[in-house]
Design an enzyme around this catalytic site. Structure first.
Site, short mmCIF file in Angstrom:
data_model
loop_
_atom_site.label_atom_id
_atom_site.label_comp_id
_atom_site.label_asym_id
_atom_site.label_seq_id
_atom_site.Cartn_x
_atom_site.Cartn_y
_atom_site.Cartn_z
N TYR A 1 13.79 -2.73 -4.66
CA TYR A 1 12.71 -2.80 -5.66
C TYR A 1 11.48 -1.94 -5.37
O TYR A 1 10.96 -1.30 -6.27
CB TYR A 1 12.28 -4.27 -5.80
N CYS B 1 0.81 -1.21 0.00
CA CYS B 1 0.00 0.00 0.00
C CYS B 1 0.84 1.27 0.00
O CYS B 1 2.01 1.25 0.40
CB CYS B 1 -0.87 0.08 1.26
N ASN C 1 -0.45 1.17 5.84
CA ASN C 1 0.44 0.40 4.97
C ASN C 1 1.22 -0.56 5.85
O ASN C 1 1.93 -0.13 6.74
CB ASN C 1 1.39 1.38 4.25
N GLY C 2 1.08 -1.85 5.60
CA GLY C 2 1.83 -2.81 6.40
C GLY C 2 1.00 -4.02 6.75
O GLY C 2 -0.01 -4.29 6.11
N GLY D 1 0.59 0.14 -5.04
CA GLY D 1 -0.69 -0.57 -4.98
C GLY D 1 -1.58 -0.15 -6.12
O GLY D 1 -1.83 1.04 -6.29
#
Ligand code: SF4
Length: 482
Positions: free
Chosen positions: A256, A15, A116-117, A41
């Site tokens: 990445y 996210c 996010n996570g 995302g």
């Protein structure tokens, strides 16, 4: 990870989050920020705005540009505060009820939250909350935080959020918004990123600096691991209510996940990727004629590798950027075309040459196999592959979508075995120490590694409470929704 020919054979960031406090164009800026964070995302996006009287929300499946580019939608999100979210699901199904920001009404007013996570004790906390009578509307970890805020006995919103976060474990960065406050939080280990910016007196919170750039905001600083930032009419306050632990930022963000133009923890991601390529060349160079990146993510490491090895860099593989997930469902008849829809060999740079292919990672190896076959079919006399991450031998439980361990190529084969599987003449990965050297100029300090590198080393810094309790990490909803 979804097994589909149009999906990269990659680890996937879950996210991106973004928030604006104190700007008349809060929703429009948030839409732009989410657009810059689209790489984090692509399955759904949402914005909640507050206009001083009411919260307004728009959430939709699909890309930001498809859902938030019309003036009409932005006008339906008035106000000077807004938070937004890009979703790629790892915990919870991809259905509209799971699309964030989530919103709830409390006695103190509304609370919108974007996260996010991944929480590593989500399942056990959720089960306890259900036993205590809490009703869940979604299957996301985010709603667990909302429910914990709801039942907290503290009086202020900030104290309720702190109380809730004391009861969860995991990797998270979140932005939340009430009628009077915007809140930004990073977990105590700081696994996932979150930065603070300013624009025309407004405060901005964002997963990455590239989203500050798109709106012309100034980058102020990273939100610190374990820090809670509270922005209200008085200004910005910072608290650190958690017990201090050594920071463990996700090292894969440098390899990445993060956009190469972002500054992450004071380092430019593009520069780091080039340095990783240089280290890779120092560690495992082999005689060849040309360096070719697997686009797009292999490009910076390939530039570094080429510079260090003195070999020419060529775009020997061209990527089609217009193969979307909404492209026609493949039939069995065209399924075998596979990777060719996305990549094509640039034959004149390959034929008759000994090629070193540079990629950032090998997950299942399915894409590598097809790319190597394509490069051989284009006339390469030798194909060597060099990878700018160490072998991925374990799943991530901290917010990154990875296949189960038994689908990870490196979890099942040694390096010669992997080379045989993907059909290369030689294969090498950067070492863990080489990766640390590229980022910090020093080898890994095993007593204080600074980064999470668990998917390469198996050393998970945050306890995997759900998994180690014998339960699957992923939540299993009773309700299937389409
Ligand atoms: S396990 Fe890997 S992908 Fe997950 S947070 Fe750690 S380094 Fe990042």
């Amino acid at each position: 990870m979804i097994d589909h020919p149009y999906y990269d054979d990659k680890m996937r960031e879950e996210c991106g989050v973004f928030g604006v406090s104190g700007h008349p164009d809060a929703a429009a800026l948030t839409a732009l920020g989410l657009h810059a964070l689209q790489h984090r995302g692509q399955e759904a996006a949402g914005i909640v705005a507050y206009d001083g009287e009411q919260f307004h929300s728009h959430r939709a499946m699909g890309l930001v540009g498809d859902n938030f580019s019309s003036e009409e939608i932005i006008q339906r999100l008035p106000g000077t505060s807004a938070i937004g979210h890009n979703r790629y699901s790892t915990a919870g199904d991809t259905v509209l009820r799971n699309v964030q920001p989530l919103f709830a009404e409390f006695s103190f007013g509304g609370l919108a939250i974007a996260h996010n996570g991944n929480l590593t004790n989500a399942r056990s906390v959720r089960r306890d909350l259900i036993q205590r009578g809490c009703l869940f509307q979604s299957t996301t970890d985010t709603e667990i935080i909302i429910q914990l805020v709801a039942i907290s006995l503290y009086s202020t919103v900030a104290d309720r959020v702190i109380d809730a976060l004391h009861q969860v474990q995991g990797a998270y960065s979140l932005v939340a918004m009430t009628r009077k406050k915007m809140i930004g939080v990073r977990d105590p280990y700081g696994v996932r990123p979150l930065v603070l910016g300013r624009l025309d007196g407004a405060y901005i919170l964002s997963s990455e600096t590239c989203a500050l750039d798109i709106i012309g905001a100034e980058f102020v600083r990273d939100v610190e691991p374990g820090e809670i930032i509270i922005i209200d009419e008085i200004g910005l306050h910072s608290v650190k209510p958690f017990s201090k632990v050594n920071r463990r930022f996700c090292i894969f963000e440098y390899i990445y996940f993060a956009r190469p133009d972002s500054i992450v923890e004071d380092r430019n991601v593009y520069d780091i990727r080039k340095r990783i390529g240089q280290e890779l060349a120092l560690e495992s160079h082999i005689d060849a004629d040309v360096i070719i990146p697997v686009p797009d993510s292999g490009v910076p490491a390939a530039l570094g590798y080429a510079a260090k090895s003195g070999l020419p860099f060529e775009l020997g593989i061209i990527r089609n950027h217009y193969v979307g997930r909404t492209f026609i469902e493949p039939t069995d008849n065209i399924r075998h075309l596979g990777v060719k829809l996305k990549h094509n060999a640039n034959r004149s740079n390959i034929a008759g040459k000994r090629v070193i292919l540079i990629d950032d990672s090998i997950v299942r190896g399915t894409t590598s196999l097809k790319i190597v076959a394509m490069v051989r079919a284009a006339g390469a006399t030798e194909v060597h592959m060099r990878i700018s991450s160490p072998p991925i031998t374990g799943s991530c439980f901290y917010g990154i979508d990875t296949p189960k361990k038994d689908h990870l190529l490196a979890a099942n084969y040694d390096v010669p075995g992997m080379a045989k599987r993907i059909g290369v003449d030689s294969l090498a990965f950067i070492s863990v120490d080489g990766l640390y050297k590229a980022i910090t100029a020093a080898k890994k300090d095993v007593d204080d590694p600074t980064f999470c590198d668990a998917c390469f080393t198996g050393h998970y810094p945050i306890p995997l409470l759900d998994r180690d309790g014998g339960r699957e990490q992923r939540q299993l909803p009773l309700l299937a929704e389409s």
